[in-house]
Design an enzyme around this catalytic site. Structure first.
Site, mmCIF file in Angstrom:
data_model
loop_
_atom_site.group_PDB
_atom_site.id
_atom_site.type_symbol
_atom_site.label_atom_id
_atom_site.label_comp_id
_atom_site.label_asym_id
_atom_site.label_seq_id
_atom_site.Cartn_x
_atom_site.Cartn_y
_atom_site.Cartn_z
ATOM 1 C CB ALA A 1 -0.864 -0.150 1.322
ATOM 2 C CE1 TYR A 2 5.715 5.636 2.653
ATOM 3 C CE2 TYR A 2 7.082 4.537 1.086
ATOM 4 C CZ TYR A 2 6.633 5.782 1.839
ATOM 5 O OH TYR A 2 7.494 6.636 1.693
ATOM 6 C CB ALA A 3 5.209 0.778 -3.150
ATOM 7 C CE LYS B 1 7.324 9.531 -1.192
ATOM 8 N NZ LYS B 1 7.187 10.387 0.054
#
Length: 114
Positions: free
Chosen positions: A1-3, A6
């Site tokens: 989810a972070y990638a 971002k």
């Protein structure tokens, strides 16, 4: 989810900067990494140590040491260093700077970028 989040922020930064440039509005992003010490730094190391990941030691202090050793500058960045970078982007010294992602990571992601 972070990638994926971002990547979305960076894509929006570029797209929005092009849309707003004719109005002399600059849009930039920052990507700070390994900033500390502090509550978030400590908690992240604890969680990494508990994760049972083969990439992290089981001792949070060793996790922290290994992370710092991976930074070419061999130290954490400070909140003040992030703030100074943001202040630069907001200043007239950066008046011709838009659509960029300023990486503040002590050289961890250094290299040539097209």
């Amino acid at each position: 989810a972070y990638a994926s989040s971002k990547a979305a922020v960076l894509a929006m930064t570029v797209s929005t900067s092009k849309d707003l440039a004719p109005y002399n509005i600059r849009v930039n992003a920052i990507s700070p990494a390994l900033i500390g010490p502090g509550t978030m730094w400590t908690r992240q190391n604890e969680l990494h140590a508990q994760s049972q990941s083969p990439y992290f030691a089981t001792d949070p202090n060793i996790v922290a040491t290994n992370k710092i050793n991976s930074v070419p500058m061999k130290r954490l960045g400070t909140i003040q260093e992030v703030l100074k970078s943001v202040a630069f982007l907001l200043s007239d010294d950066a008046s011709y700077t838009t659509g960029i992602n300023l990486v503040i990571d002590g050289g961890m992601s250094s290299g040539l970028k097209a």
